[in-house]
Design an enzyme around this catalytic site. Structure first.
Site, PDB file in Angstrom:
ATOM      1  N   HIS A  88      14.423  32.719  54.620  1.00  0.00           N
ATOM      2  CA  HIS A  88      12.936  32.109  54.504  1.00  0.00           C
ATOM      3  C   HIS A  88      12.650  33.307  53.791  1.00  0.00           C
ATOM      4  CE1 HIS A  88      12.939  28.279  57.437  1.00  0.00           C
ATOM      5  NE2 HIS A  88      14.073  29.292  57.472  1.00  0.00           N
ATOM      6  N   ASP A  91       5.986  37.904  49.541  1.00  0.00           N
ATOM      7  CA  ASP A  91       5.445  36.296  50.986  1.00  0.00           C
ATOM      8  C   ASP A  91       7.412  35.753  49.893  1.00  0.00           C
ATOM      9  OD1 ASP A  91       5.189  36.179  53.391  1.00  0.00           O
ATOM     10  OD2 ASP A  91       2.912  35.305  52.485  1.00  0.00           O
TER      11      ASP A  91
END
Length: 783
Positions: A454, A666
């Site tokens: 992720h 991110d």
């Protein structure tokens, strides 16, 4: 020797494919499977099984494996539902289509010669390098230092030669060792036998080809002569009787695929479109999930609270839970993760109750305080998190963290092994559990495992600073499918593999490709995660949400509302964002009194000193900027330090004119997608860091992409967003919302599981490319 591209244009190749009857003979090690130092791990290249399966079902083809291995070994590696003929031990064994094994008799004195050779080798300490087969004894030196390997081969060749002379045996070096074998056992004799059988049945009306890779195949090439195609499978040219060179595995797979497509399929094996997809599956690897789905993550998707003397379990509200729950429920699946239990008592009863009501099971794993501290707080959050987000100076490389990380991953693996079935699919999530699949195999549990990361995967110059870098890559290669958020992450993974495993190869196209590294073949892909669009859109459309949003706007009359929503973390770039907001007020004085900035900061890791310092820094900046620019009736920044309930969060999204998502790094950043989904009037604007995974999807859809380190650029983007005409706002936001709607969390789940159970890579990867429209925000680096 000619290459694959020249073979495609050759008359011999066209004649092979056009023939009504075809004989295809193939070596195994080095041809259909990569060489490995551990011979029991020599699995075929990904795709070989399904291609051989297809050829075996085609009456136009006779497929025969001719190997130095035993026939049983080869059959065990291939695991074909439809058998092919196998000649093992260089022709000393024959396994027919019915699985019946016959062996040639050994010449007098050969058994004694083999026993003498074995006695000598064991006396030299080479016992673990020996392979005894029917009529053969081999010494394997692959994996040994080259000087030592060369010394062993030279001495064994000399001694074996003396032993072989009296027994009329042969000594033959091969790629990775040397062997003594019965003189009558040669691949050339197998080829002669097969050609004679085909000639007796079909006269001259058949074509043939032999694929091999080393010295043991040269007599087969010689026996084939001009009767067929002799194809050498290898990475580089070398002296050979073969006519053409095929580079493995790409050329090999293309050759087998063209063979499969060429023949007239018998009536009983004709396939429609659906069957063609099915033929692309490996034996025992159905294109549909036969067993259950097991999801494995650091935490269970529930909140565990102690109320008085009892525990209560409440379902999580995240998009991942929403998307996976139907799949788990329909298949009676399981979710494995730590419970997050604090305090005494046994929460097993509420977990069991929740499982019964939800339709899928929860398997809580209890971690000790020490395990949580070293595995989670330590290795996961003080090493992997900062390193993978490009903050290597924040890493704390404590060896005890690594030891604890492995111990906890073993604990997870034991739970999965004890609770799963052979036909289950295990989907492992995120950086906390990168070694679970490896430990499953070490424990002797054979399960299909996929992994999704992720967070970002770093470039080699950053990843290589990890002291346990090679072990991490080796663990990830134990999965069948490894998923990343973006093509850039996938590219970084391949680049790191190529540094640590120089013989790494990549083949395929689109978002899902295959990588061969460290004697493993693994599929890797980019699967941009998303949100439950419908849930956010429904919440934004509620009357109470609209009323709450109107109340927020009323508190800031005649002003543009700029919103930031972040968890307290250094990767989110909050100090830099505040500095950029301050810069905008300086560069564009007309914004003063007309723009209000709401920064929602969700508490995180408050007990960690580094995070407390970050919180203090943010609060000081808010105070300084407000002190510098506040006017009567206007305060520039409103700082909220709390976790907002979903309804209140969506109300803020709905009220905001501009969302600022300026993370320094991110994996995806779902706030950007949540804001778009909640902006039902489609009048908002999104300022987005180019270092988020979302930027790869949004850059051409109307988001303002910025470098979060460049506060002038961010300030300019903020001013531009404030001046943006309403019509252009609507056009941009409509494109962004449409992208989030079409590629929601359910599509993400389907895309990963579709890749996990699809064997038609070309069809699937083309679908992925069209589906996600993912473009790299920076100039792509070719690999």
């Amino acid at each position: 020797m000619k290459e694959w591209t020249q073979l495609l244009r050759s008359r011999e190749y066209r004649a092979l494919l056009a023939a009504r009857r075809k004989l295809l003979m193939l070596d195994y090690d080095g041809t259909l499977a990569p060489f490995t130092a551990e011979r029991h791990k020599a699995l075929p290249y990904l795709g070989v099984r399904r291609l051989l399966e297809g050829l075996a079902r085609n009456d136009a083809w006779r497929v025969v494996i001719v190997s130095g291995r035993s026939a049983a070994d080869v059959a065990g590696f291939l695991e074909l539902e439809r058998n092919v003929e196998i000649f093992g031990c260089h022709g000393g064994e024959h396994r027919d289509l019915a699985g019946l094994l016959t062996r040639l008799e050994l010449a007098p004195g050969l058994e004694k010669a083999l026993a003498d050779a074995r006695f000598w080798a064991e006396g030299q300490g080479l016992g673990e390098h020996l392979e005894a087969k029917h009529g053969c004894l081999a010494i394997h030196v692959r994996g040994l230092p080259p000087p030592r390997a060369a010394e062993i081969v030279a001495e064994a060749s000399r001694v074996f030669g003396l032993i072989a002379h009296a027994a009329k045996a042969e000594v033959l070096p091969f790629d990775g060792g040397v062997e003594i074998r019965a003189g009558a056992f040669t691949k050339g004799r197998v080829v002669q036998r097969l050609l004679a059988e085909e000639t007796a049945l079909h006269g001259s009306g058949f074509a043939s080809a032999y694929l091999g890779d080393d010295l043991t195949d040269e007599d087969a090439f010689q026996a084939l002569g001009q009767a067929g195609l002799a194809l050498l499978v290898g990475r580089k040219h070398k002296p050979s009787r073969a006519q053409y060179l095929l580079h493995p595995p790409s050329d090999l797979l293309e050759f087998l695929q063209s063979c499969l497509l060429s023949g007239a399929v018998s009536q009983g094996a004709e396939q429609g479109p659906a069957d063609k997809r099915g033929a692309d599956r490996e034996p025992g690897r159905s294109g549909q999930m036969r067993g259950r789905l097991l999801v494995v993550s650091n935490r269970l998707p529930v909140t565990l609270k102690r109320e008085g003397d009892a525990w209560t379990v409440k379902a999580g509200a995240g998009g991942l839970v929403t998307a996976l729950a139907p799949v788990l429920r329909d298949r009676g699946g399981l979710w494995v993760g730590s419970s997050g239990q604090e305090g005494g008592g046994d929460p097993s009863a509420p977990f069991a109750k929740f499982s019964k009501e939800a339709g899928y099971g929860l398997l809580p794993i209890e971690l000790t305080e020490s395990e949580h501290r070293n595995y989670y707080e330590g290795f996961s959050n003080e090493i992997i998190w900062p390193l993978f987000h490009d903050f290597q100076s924040r890493c704390n490389f404590v060896p005890d963290y690594w030891t604890s990380y492995l111990d906890v991953n073993r604990k997870f693996a034991r739970t999965v092994a004890q609770s799963s079935r052979p036909d289950d699919y295990v989907w492992i999530h995120d950086y906390h559990l990168m070694h679970v699949a490896q430990f499953l195999k070490e424990q002797g549990t054979d399960r299909r495992c996929g992994f999704f990361l992720h967070i970002p995967f770093p470039a080699p110059d950053i990843f290589l600073k990890l002291p346990w870098r090679k072990q991490v890559l080796q663990a990830l290669l134990e999965h069948e499918l490894v998923g990343f958020q973006t093509l850039s992450d996938r590219r970084n993974f391949v680049r790191c593999l190529r540094v640590l495993f120089p013989r790494t190869e990549v083949w395929g196209r689109g978002s899902v490709v295959t990588v061969g590294a460290n004697e493993r073949s693994v599929r890797i892909g980019s699967f941009p995660i998303s949100i439950d669009y419908a849930a956010f859109a429904r919440q934004a459309a509620r009357r109470d949400t609209a009323a709450a949003a109107a109340k927020i706007r009323a508190a800031f009359p005649q002003r543009k509302i700029v919103l930031g929503v972040d968890r307290l973390d250094y990767s989110k770039g909050i100090p830099e964002r505040l500095q950029a907001f301050r810069r905008a007020l300086i560069r564009y004085p007309e914004l003063r009194g007309r723009v209000s900035f709401i920064q929602v900061l969700v508490p995180s890791r408050e007990g960690v000193g580094e995070y407390q310092e970050l919180k203090n820094e943010i609060e000081q900046l808010v105070t300084q900027i407000n002190g510098e620019f506040t006017q009567p009736g206007w305060v520039p920044i409103h700082h909220l330090y709390r976790n907002l309930p979903r309804a209140e969060l969506v109300a803020n999204y709905l009220a905001a004119d501009i969302a600022m998502v300026t993370s320094l790094r991110d994996g995806m950043n779902l706030v950007a997608k949540e804001y778009c989904a909640s902006n039902t009037p489609e009048t908002g604007a999104l300022i987005l860091s180019e270092f988020t995974g979302a930027a790869a999807q949004f850059q051409r859809l109307g988001a303002f992409l910025v470098n979060p380190y460049d506060i002038d650029e961010v300030a300019d983007a903020l001013n531009a967003a404030c001046q943006l005409p309403v019509l252009e706002r609507k056009m941009r936001m409509h494109k962004l919302r449409d992208n989030v709607r079409r590629f929601n969390i359910s599509v993400w789940v389907d895309s990963f599981l579709g890749a996990a159970f699809s064997r038609n890579l070309d069809d699937f990867t083309h679908q992925e490319t069209v589906q996600f429209h993912e473009k790299e925000p920076l100039t792509p680096v070719a690999y």
